[in-house]
Design a protein around this motif. Structure first.
Motif, PDB file in Angstrom:
ATOM      1  N   LEU A  94      35.158  37.196  34.653  1.00  0.00           N
ATOM      2  CA  LEU A  94      36.285  36.293  34.890  1.00  0.00           C
ATOM      3  C   LEU A  94      37.161  36.786  36.035  1.00  0.00           C
ATOM      4  O   LEU A  94      37.491  36.014  36.951  1.00  0.00           O
ATOM      5  CB  LEU A  94      37.117  36.159  33.617  1.00  0.00           C
ATOM      6  CG  LEU A  94      38.353  35.251  33.712  1.00  0.00           C
ATOM      7  CD1 LEU A  94      37.924  33.807  33.949  1.00  0.00           C
ATOM      8  CD2 LEU A  94      39.191  35.360  32.450  1.00  0.00           C
ATOM      9  N   THR A  95      37.538  38.059  36.017  1.00  0.00           N
ATOM     10  CA  THR A  95      38.450  38.565  37.058  1.00  0.00           C
ATOM     11  C   THR A  95      37.742  38.738  38.397  1.00  0.00           C
ATOM     12  O   THR A  95      38.396  38.789  39.437  1.00  0.00           O
ATOM     13  CB  THR A  95      39.064  39.907  36.627  1.00  0.00           C
ATOM     14  OG1 THR A  95      38.013  40.861  36.374  1.00  0.00           O
ATOM     15  CG2 THR A  95      39.907  39.740  35.382  1.00  0.00           C
ATOM     16  N   ILE A  96      36.421  38.825  38.382  1.00  0.00           N
ATOM     17  CA  ILE A  96      35.672  38.922  39.634  1.00  0.00           C
ATOM     18  C   ILE A  96      35.499  37.547  40.266  1.00  0.00           C
ATOM     19  O   ILE A  96      35.665  37.373  41.486  1.00  0.00           O
ATOM     20  CB  ILE A  96      34.300  39.574  39.387  1.00  0.00           C
ATOM     21  CG1 ILE A  96      34.473  41.059  39.062  1.00  0.00           C
ATOM     22  CG2 ILE A  96      33.378  39.411  40.598  1.00  0.00           C
ATOM     23  CD1 ILE A  96      33.215  41.719  38.535  1.00  0.00           C
ATOM     24  N   ARG A  97      35.206  36.525  39.459  1.00  0.00           N
ATOM     25  CA  ARG A  97      34.815  35.228  40.013  1.00  0.00           C
ATOM     26  C   ARG A  97      35.962  34.223  40.121  1.00  0.00           C
ATOM     27  O   ARG A  97      35.989  33.418  41.057  1.00  0.00           O
ATOM     28  CB  ARG A  97      33.682  34.639  39.162  1.00  0.00           C
ATOM     29  CG  ARG A  97      32.373  35.384  39.358  1.00  0.00           C
ATOM     30  CD  ARG A  97      31.250  34.900  38.465  1.00  0.00           C
ATOM     31  NE  ARG A  97      29.995  35.554  38.833  1.00  0.00           N
ATOM     32  CZ  ARG A  97      28.882  35.518  38.106  1.00  0.00           C
ATOM     33  NH1 ARG A  97      28.871  34.860  36.950  1.00  0.00           N
ATOM     34  NH2 ARG A  97      27.783  36.134  38.528  1.00  0.00           N
ATOM     35  N   LEU A  98      36.907  34.245  39.194  1.00  0.00           N
ATOM     36  CA  LEU A  98      37.966  33.236  39.228  1.00  0.00           C
ATOM     37  C   LEU A  98      38.838  33.325  40.486  1.00  0.00           C
ATOM     38  O   LEU A  98      39.164  32.285  41.080  1.00  0.00           O
ATOM     39  CB  LEU A  98      38.824  33.321  37.972  1.00  0.00           C
ATOM     40  CG  LEU A  98      39.903  32.236  37.830  1.00  0.00           C
ATOM     41  CD1 LEU A  98      39.274  30.845  37.853  1.00  0.00           C
ATOM     42  CD2 LEU A  98      40.709  32.438  36.552  1.00  0.00           C
ATOM     43  N   PRO A  99      39.254  34.513  40.944  1.00  0.00           N
ATOM     44  CA  PRO A  99      40.096  34.552  42.152  1.00  0.00           C
ATOM     45  C   PRO A  99      39.448  33.921  43.383  1.00  0.00           C
ATOM     46  O   PRO A  99      40.119  33.205  44.138  1.00  0.00           O
ATOM     47  CB  PRO A  99      40.347  36.054  42.350  1.00  0.00           C
ATOM     48  CG  PRO A  99      40.247  36.629  40.980  1.00  0.00           C
ATOM     49  CD  PRO A  99      39.154  35.845  40.319  1.00  0.00           C
ATOM     50  N   VAL A 100      38.149  34.154  43.600  1.00  0.00           N
ATOM     51  CA  VAL A 100      37.514  33.552  44.777  1.00  0.00           C
ATOM     52  C   VAL A 100      37.369  32.041  44.606  1.00  0.00           C
ATOM     53  O   VAL A 100      37.419  31.291  45.593  1.00  0.00           O
ATOM     54  CB  VAL A 100      36.144  34.204  45.076  1.00  0.00           C
ATOM     55  CG1 VAL A 100      36.325  35.594  45.645  1.00  0.00           C
ATOM     56  CG2 VAL A 100      35.235  34.229  43.857  1.00  0.00           C
TER      57      VAL A 100
END
Length: 546
Positions: A94-100
Motif C-alpha cells: 500500500l505505501t509503495i504503490r498508493l503514492p505513485v
C-alpha cells in the motif's frame, strides 16, 4: 443573454467536476486489489535509499550519507519523496504503490488544465476521461517499476508550462521548465529523450517564441542561460555516454530493429505488453487501437497541411498538434537507436502524445469548418472516435483487472507468494546468520519488507552464483567459505523452471553438494495457484569442518 452567460460559467465548472471525477476513477482502478501482482524486484529499487540506506543495497552513489543514485542511470529523487512516507507508515504494498498512483492522478489533472486552456472545457474533459481509463497509463502507474510516474509528471508540467508561455510569456515559466528538465533527468537518465525531442520540437515549431524569449532576456541573463545549457549538455554527455558504450541490461540484451520496437510501442500503448509481462498472456485484450490512433493522427496532420487555416486559433492548435506528434516521433527514434531500450517502461514515455496530437489537430480542423451541417458531421465523427477509443480502453483495463479475480498464474517474478515468503523470512530469519538470494528477482522485496535488524543479514549473491561454474575449484571453495560462514544460513531461490537465470540454482545446488564441509536441506516450498514458486534451503557449516 443571461442564459448564455450562465452556460459559459457552468460549462467550465462541469468540465472541472468531470476531470476530478476522472482522476478519482483512475485512483480507484489503479488501486484495485493494490497488493496484486506481488512486489517486483525493480519496483523496489528505491526502498533502501528511502529508508536511509543503512547498507548498500541498491545504492550506486552517495553524497556523504545521502543516497544520490540507486542505479547507474536512476537517481534517488523517488527515494527522497518516499522517506517521510516510510517513516510514518512503514513499508508495504500500500505505501509503495498508493503514492505513485496519487502522483499519476495529479498528472492527469495537469494534462486536463493544459487542454482546457488550449482546446476548451468539453474537449479537455473528453480527453482526460480517455486517459483516466487508458491501460498505457493505469498499469505502469500502479507498478512504477520503470520508473515512469515522475517522468510523466515532469512531462505534463513541461508541456503545460510551455503552452502557458505561448499564451502569456513570463520568464519564470522557461526557468521552471529547465528545473523540470533537471529533475526529470535526475529521476532517470533516459528523460534526455524527452528533453532533446522537446528542444528540437520548439526550434522547428516555435522559432518565434524562442526569438522573443532571447530578446526579452537581459544580457547577463543570456550569458547565464548559455553557461547553464553548456554545463547541462556537458554533464549529460559525461553521465550518459559511458552507459551507452558499456552498460548492458540485467536480464537480457534488448532486441533491436524497427519492426520489433514498433510492435513493442503498440503493445505498450494498448496495455498488452504489461499484461503479458505479469500474467504471461493478454488473451481478450484489443491491440489495434493505438495503431489506428497513430494512423488517424497522420491523416489529420496531412489534412491540416493542405487545409487553409484562416483562423489564428486553428493555426495555433495545428502547430501544437504537430509539436506533440514530432516529440513522440523523436522519442521513438531515440528508443530505436538505443540498444539498451525496448521495455514497456521505455515506450511509456510516448504516452499520451498520440492522443494530444489527435486532440489538437482535430480541434484545429473543426474550428475551420464554416458550414454548420459540416461541423455537426465532424462533431459526430469525432464523438464516435472518442467513444471508440474510450470503449477499447475500458475493455482492456477490465480484462487486465479481471486477472486479479480469476487468474492464479503470474510471472514468478511478480508472484503474490512473495508476501508469504517474506512473512516466513521475517519470522524465522533471525535463526540464521544470513539470508542469501541466489537468483535475480528476490532480494529487494525480502530486504524491503524485513525488520530493520534482519536486513543486515540479507545478501543478494546472484551474480556470483551465476558465474560460479566458470571458476576453478579453489575459487569456488573460497567463495562458498565467504558466503557460508560457520553456522546456519538460509538460501532462497526460485523453483525449477521458474528461475530468472537457471544456472544460479543449478550452481548453488551443485556447489553445496560437492563441498563436504556444507550440509544442506530443503526447509520449505512456497506454492501459489498450484505452482511451486520458491524454495528455501538451510545450509550449515559446522565448526570442525572449517
Amino acid at each position: 443573454m443571461t442564459s448564455g452567460r450562465q452556460r459559459e460559467v457552468s460549462m467550465p465548472r462541469l468540465s472541472d467536476g468531470l476531470a476530478i471525477t476522472a482522476a478519482c476513477i483512475f485512483i480507484f482502478l489503479a488501486a484495485y486489489r493494490i497488493e496484486l501482482p506481488g512486489l517486483y524486484m525493480n519496483e523496489l529499487d528505491f526502498v533502501n535509499a528511502a529508508q536511509g540506506a543503512p547498507d548498500n543495497t541498491m545504492i550506486y552513489m552517495r553524497l556523504g550519507p545521502v543516497p544520490l543514485l540507486v542505479f547507474p542511470y536512476i537517481g534517488a529523487l523517488k527515494a527522497w519523496i518516499y522517506t517521510p512516507i516510510f517513516r510514518l507508515f512503514g513499508v508495504s504494498a500500500l505505501t509503495i504503490r498508493l503514492p505513485v498512483i496519487l502522483i499519476a492522478a495529479v498528472t492527469l489533472l495537469i494534462f486536463y488544465q493544459l487542454m482546457r486552456a488550449k482546446l476548451g472545457a468539453i474537449w479537455a474533459a473528453v480527453a482526460v476521461w480517455i486517459m483516466a481509463v487508458d491501460p498505457a497509463n493505469l498499469f505502469p502507474s500502479r507498478l512504477d517499476w520503470g520508473p515512469t510516474v515522475l517522468m510523466h509528471f515532469f512531462q505534463a508540467a513541461i508541456l503545460a508550462l510551455w503552452f502557458s508561455y505561448r499564451d502569456k510569456p513570463e520568464l519564470w515559466k522557461p526557468a521552471l521548465i529547465f528545473v523540470c528538465f533537471g529533475l526529470g533527468f535526475f529521476d532517470k537518465f533516459n528523460f534526455i529523450w524527452l528533453v532533446s525531442a522537446f528542444a528540437i520540437g520548439i526550434c522547428l515549431c516555435y522559432p518565434d517564441s524562442l526569438k522573443n524569449l532571447w530578446v526579452s532576456l537581459p544580457r547577463f541573463a543570456r550569458w547565464i542561460a548559455v553557461i547553464l545549457v553548456l554545463i547541462a549538455v556537458g554533464a549529460t554527455l559525461y553521465l550518459v555516454l559511458p552507459l551507452l558504450l558499456h552498460f548492458h541490461p540485467t536480464i537480457r540484451a534488448r532486441a533491436t530493429g524497427f519492426q520489433v520496437k514498433w510492435d513493442g510501442l503498440l503493445q505498450t500503448l494498448s496495455g498488452v505488453a504489461v499484461a503479458r509481462l505479469i500474467f504471461g498472456n493478454s488473451n481478450g485484450m484489443i491491440l489495434f487501437a493505438p495503431f489506428w490512433l497513430i494512423v488517424t493522427d497522420c491523416s489529420l496532420a496531412l489534412a491540416c497541411l493542405f487545409f487553409p487555416m484562416l483562423d489564428a486559433e486553428a493555426r495555433e492548435n495545428r502547430k501544437n498538434g504537430f509539436f506533440c506528434l514530432l516529440i513522440g516521433l523523436l522519442i521513438f527514434l531515440q528508443i530505436i537507436i538505443t540498444p539498451q531500450a525496448g521495455g514497456p517502461h521505455h515506450y511509456s514515455m510516448i504516452f499520451p502524445l498520440p492522443l494530444l496530437g489527435f486532440a489538437f489537430l482535430a480541434r484545429s480542423l473543426y474550428t475551420q469548418l464554416a458550414w454548420k451541417n459540416l461541423r455537426r458531421l465532424a462533431a459526430l465523427l469525432l464523438g464516435v472516435a472518442a467513444v471508440f477509443v474510450f470503449a477499447v480502453n475500458v475493455h482492456n483495463t477490465t480484462v487486465y483487472l479481471s486477472h486479479f479475480r480469476t487468474n492464479s498464474h503470474y510471472n514468478p517474478r511478480w508472484s503474490p507468494e512473495i508476501y508469504s515468503l517474506s512473512d516466513y523470512i521475517s519470522e524465522h530469519g533471525f535463526e540464521a546468520k544470513s539470508v542469501i538470494c541466489v537468483d535475480w528477482g528476490l532480494h529487494n522485496q525480502l530486504h524491503a519488507l524485513a525488520p530493520k535488524k534482519l536486513r543486515r543479514r540479507m545478501h543478494d549473491y546472484w551474480p556470483a552464483f551465476k558465474e560460479l561454474e566458470n571458476r576453478n575449484r579453489e575459487k569456488q571453495t573460497a567463495t562458498l567459505h565467504y558466503f557460508f560462514p560457520v553456522g546456519k544460513s538460509f538460501v532462497v531461490t526460485f523453483a525449477a523452471s521458474k528461475e530468472t537465470f537457471p544456472e544460479t540454482r543449478r550452481n548453488f545446488l551443485a556447489s553445496v553438494a560437492s563441498d563436504p564441509a556444507l550440509k544442506s536441506r530443503l526447509v520449505k516450498e512456497f506454492w501459489f495457484g498450484g505452482e511451486k514458486i520458491y524454495e528455501l534451503y538451510e545450509v550449515v557449516r559446522w565448526p570442525h569442518a572449517t
